[in-house]
Design a protein around this motif. Structure first.
Motif, mmCIF file in Angstrom:
data_model
loop_
_atom_site.group_PDB
_atom_site.id
_atom_site.type_symbol
_atom_site.label_atom_id
_atom_site.label_comp_id
_atom_site.label_asym_id
_atom_site.label_seq_id
_atom_site.Cartn_x
_atom_site.Cartn_y
_atom_site.Cartn_z
ATOM 1 N N ALA A 23 0.840 -1.199 0.000
ATOM 2 C CA ALA A 23 0.000 0.000 0.000
ATOM 3 C C ALA A 23 0.869 1.241 0.000
ATOM 4 C CB ALA A 23 -0.930 -0.012 1.201
ATOM 5 N N ASP A 24 1.803 1.318 -0.927
ATOM 6 C CA ASP A 24 2.615 2.517 -1.065
ATOM 7 C C ASP A 24 3.086 2.612 -2.510
ATOM 8 O OD1 ASP A 24 4.558 0.599 -1.344
ATOM 9 O OD2 ASP A 24 5.634 1.107 0.493
ATOM 10 N N GLY A 25 3.904 3.601 -2.786
ATOM 11 C CA GLY A 25 4.407 3.764 -4.135
ATOM 12 C C GLY A 25 3.744 4.925 -4.859
ATOM 13 N N ILE A 26 3.891 4.922 -6.191
ATOM 14 C CA ILE A 26 3.401 6.008 -7.031
ATOM 15 C C ILE A 26 2.389 5.464 -8.035
ATOM 16 C CG2 ILE A 26 4.051 7.816 -8.675
ATOM 17 C CD1 ILE A 26 6.933 7.583 -7.549
ATOM 18 N N GLY A 27 1.243 6.116 -8.116
ATOM 19 C CA GLY A 27 0.277 5.796 -9.156
ATOM 20 C C GLY A 27 0.404 6.831 -10.261
ATOM 21 N N VAL A 28 0.515 6.375 -11.499
ATOM 22 C CA VAL A 28 0.725 7.286 -12.621
ATOM 23 C C VAL A 28 -0.429 7.154 -13.612
ATOM 24 C CG1 VAL A 28 2.304 8.019 -14.448
ATOM 25 C CG2 VAL A 28 3.226 6.969 -12.361
ATOM 26 N N ILE B 248 9.381 5.310 -15.674
ATOM 27 C CA ILE B 248 9.764 3.939 -15.336
ATOM 28 C C ILE B 248 11.243 3.856 -14.993
ATOM 29 C CG2 ILE B 248 10.040 1.608 -16.284
ATOM 30 C CD1 ILE B 248 7.474 2.177 -17.921
ATOM 31 N N ALA B 249 12.080 4.508 -15.804
ATOM 32 C CA ALA B 249 13.530 4.461 -15.590
ATOM 33 C C ALA B 249 13.915 5.118 -14.268
ATOM 34 C CB ALA B 249 14.246 5.142 -16.753
ATOM 35 N N GLU B 250 13.323 6.270 -13.981
ATOM 36 C CA GLU B 250 13.687 6.974 -12.749
ATOM 37 C C GLU B 250 13.139 6.260 -11.508
ATOM 38 O OE1 GLU B 250 15.675 10.109 -10.674
ATOM 39 O OE2 GLU B 250 15.853 9.136 -12.642
ATOM 40 N N ALA B 251 11.960 5.650 -11.621
ATOM 41 C CA ALA B 251 11.411 4.883 -10.500
ATOM 42 C C ALA B 251 12.322 3.700 -10.185
ATOM 43 C CB ALA B 251 10.005 4.398 -10.836
ATOM 44 N N LYS B 252 12.837 3.050 -11.232
ATOM 45 C CA LYS B 252 13.768 1.946 -11.031
ATOM 46 C C LYS B 252 15.050 2.445 -10.383
ATOM 47 C CE LYS B 252 16.120 -1.794 -13.503
ATOM 48 N NZ LYS B 252 16.353 -2.445 -14.828
ATOM 49 N N GLU B 253 15.535 3.586 -10.845
ATOM 50 C CA GLU B 253 16.761 4.177 -10.300
ATOM 51 C C GLU B 253 16.590 4.529 -8.823
ATOM 52 O OE1 GLU B 253 20.613 5.741 -10.099
ATOM 53 O OE2 GLU B 253 19.688 4.563 -11.715
ATOM 54 N N LYS B 254 15.409 5.021 -8.469
ATOM 55 C CA LYS B 254 15.149 5.444 -7.089
ATOM 56 C C LYS B 254 14.596 4.305 -6.228
ATOM 57 C CE LYS B 254 16.257 9.873 -7.046
ATOM 58 N NZ LYS B 254 17.068 9.960 -8.252
ATOM 59 N N ASN B 255 14.410 3.132 -6.839
ATOM 60 C CA ASN B 255 13.927 1.946 -6.133
ATOM 61 C C ASN B 255 12.560 2.184 -5.494
ATOM 62 O OD1 ASN B 255 14.143 -0.742 -5.296
ATOM 63 N ND2 ASN B 255 14.987 -0.159 -3.304
ATOM 64 N N VAL B 256 11.658 2.761 -6.294
ATOM 65 C CA VAL B 256 10.288 2.964 -5.818
ATOM 66 C C VAL B 256 9.324 2.273 -6.779
ATOM 67 C CG1 VAL B 256 10.792 5.139 -4.667
ATOM 68 C CG2 VAL B 256 10.071 5.168 -7.051
ATOM 69 N N ASN B 257 8.169 1.890 -6.268
ATOM 70 C CA ASN B 257 7.137 1.267 -7.098
ATOM 71 C C ASN B 257 6.390 2.341 -7.890
ATOM 72 O OD1 ASN B 257 7.627 -1.306 -5.871
ATOM 73 N ND2 ASN B 257 6.442 -0.602 -4.091
ATOM 74 N N ALA B 258 6.149 2.063 -9.153
ATOM 75 C CA ALA B 258 5.398 2.998 -9.989
ATOM 76 C C ALA B 258 4.438 2.206 -10.870
ATOM 77 C CB ALA B 258 6.329 3.840 -10.845
ATOM 78 N N GLU B 259 3.154 2.423 -10.686
ATOM 79 C CA GLU B 259 2.140 1.754 -11.502
ATOM 80 C C GLU B 259 1.579 2.747 -12.510
ATOM 81 O OE1 GLU B 259 -2.144 -0.589 -11.147
ATOM 82 O OE2 GLU B 259 -0.999 -0.120 -9.324
ATOM 83 N N ILE B 260 1.631 2.373 -13.775
ATOM 84 C CA ILE B 260 1.175 3.267 -14.829
ATOM 85 C C ILE B 260 -0.164 2.806 -15.398
ATOM 86 C CG2 ILE B 260 1.683 4.161 -17.142
ATOM 87 C CD1 ILE B 260 4.593 4.176 -16.466
#
Length: 296
Positions: free
Chosen positions: A25-30, A48-60
């Motif tokens: 229940a965390d991360g970024i919704g795009v 996607i690339a920056e989320a991977k670099e920052k080690n955060v979840n990003a759902e698009i």
């Protein structure tokens, strides 16, 4: 790679991060406006690339210019309890309720490329569209030698386009011998082609066309050729996608493009979301200065 194939691979590439986002229940919704435009594909790639670099979840989630789908996608992010929502609104006014709903749920909202009218979000990241419109108007005036008739292919539902068209009009207004003789809406490339053809038929003395985006401008250049007006009508676009840049270099009718930088926007959006998660203060507005590309 075709656009549809690219879109599939883009979403497939995000699957790993998406699965993680669903499990926690965390991360970024795009929520992005479309996958049918290279600008938004570049924006998604950068996120996607920056989320991977920052080690955060990003759902698009892709709205594909459907406001109801975008509202449903954002509601889904709210239910999942994401920390931040990054969104490019389909409709600057229609997205207001979704932003307020997210904020009520304690979720920070970052808008990218397109602002939400009437909302105060954590941060807006995008091209200074008004300044870009002014640059387009100045370029058009230069190309026309300060006199002539121009037309605009518009997309008035999106505030960023409203701003760039306003900038264009204000720049043209400084040249009394240039008149805007037609403004019509043409959102997709097919619609823009039909609109440009109608404009040229109704106003055979048009000397220039400003397309709100590169798709509109590229369609206008096709219409110019179809009307037998090659070399007589100056076309200017707005985005800076590779196809348009190549057209400026090789097509006598495409005289310039106002460049946006979606890669910078995507990276900055994720970095801003990370800072918000950490409780840091971020600027309410983070404008990116557009460039101008003309024939070499």
């Amino acid at each position: 790679m075709s656009l549809s194939s690219f879109a599939k691979s883009l979403l497939a590439g995000a699957t790993f991060a998406l699965a993680a986002a669903s499990a926690h229940a965390d991360g970024i919704g795009v929520s992005l406006l479309t996958q049918q435009h290279p600008f938004y594909n570049e924006l998604a790639k950068a996120i996607i690339a920056e989320a991977k670099e920052k080690n955060v979840n990003a759902e698009i989630a892709i709205a594909n210019q459907d406001l109801n789908k975008q509202l449903a996608d954002i509601e889904d992010f709210i239910v999942k309890g994401v920390d931040t929502i990054i969104m490019s609104p389909v409709d600057s006014k229609g997205a207001l309720a979704a932003v307020m709903r997210a904020q009520t749920a304690g979720i920070k909202v970052v808008t990218v490329d397109v602002p939400v009218e009437g909302a105060t979000v954590a941060s807006y990241i995008g091209t200074d569209n008004y300044a870009g419109g002014v640059k387009a108007g100045e370029l058009m005036a230069e190309q026309l030698g300060g006199k002539g008739n121009v037309a605009i292919i518009d997309y008035p539902l999106v505030q960023s386009v409203v701003n760039r068209v306003s900038g264009f009009k204000d720049a043209i207004a400084k040249h009394p011998d240039i008149k805007i003789v037609s403004i019509q809406t043409g959102i997709t490339r097919a619609e823009a082609l039909a609109v440009a053809q109608n404009m040229l038929q109704a106003n055979p003395d048009i000397n220039g066309i400003f397309g709100f985006g590169d798709d509109a401008a590229l369609a206008a250049s096709v219409a110019v050729k179809s009307a037998g007006l090659t070399g007589k009508v100056k076309v200017i676009g707005f985005d800076g996608m590779p196809e348009a840049i190549k057209a400026v270099d090789s097509d006598p009718d495409m005289v310039g493009v106002i460049q946006q930088f979606p890669d910078q926007m995507g990276k900055l959006a994720v970095d801003t979301a990370v800072k918000l998660k950490a409780g840091e203060t971020v600027p309410e507005s983070q404008p990116i200065v557009p460039g101008v590309y003309v024939k070499k």
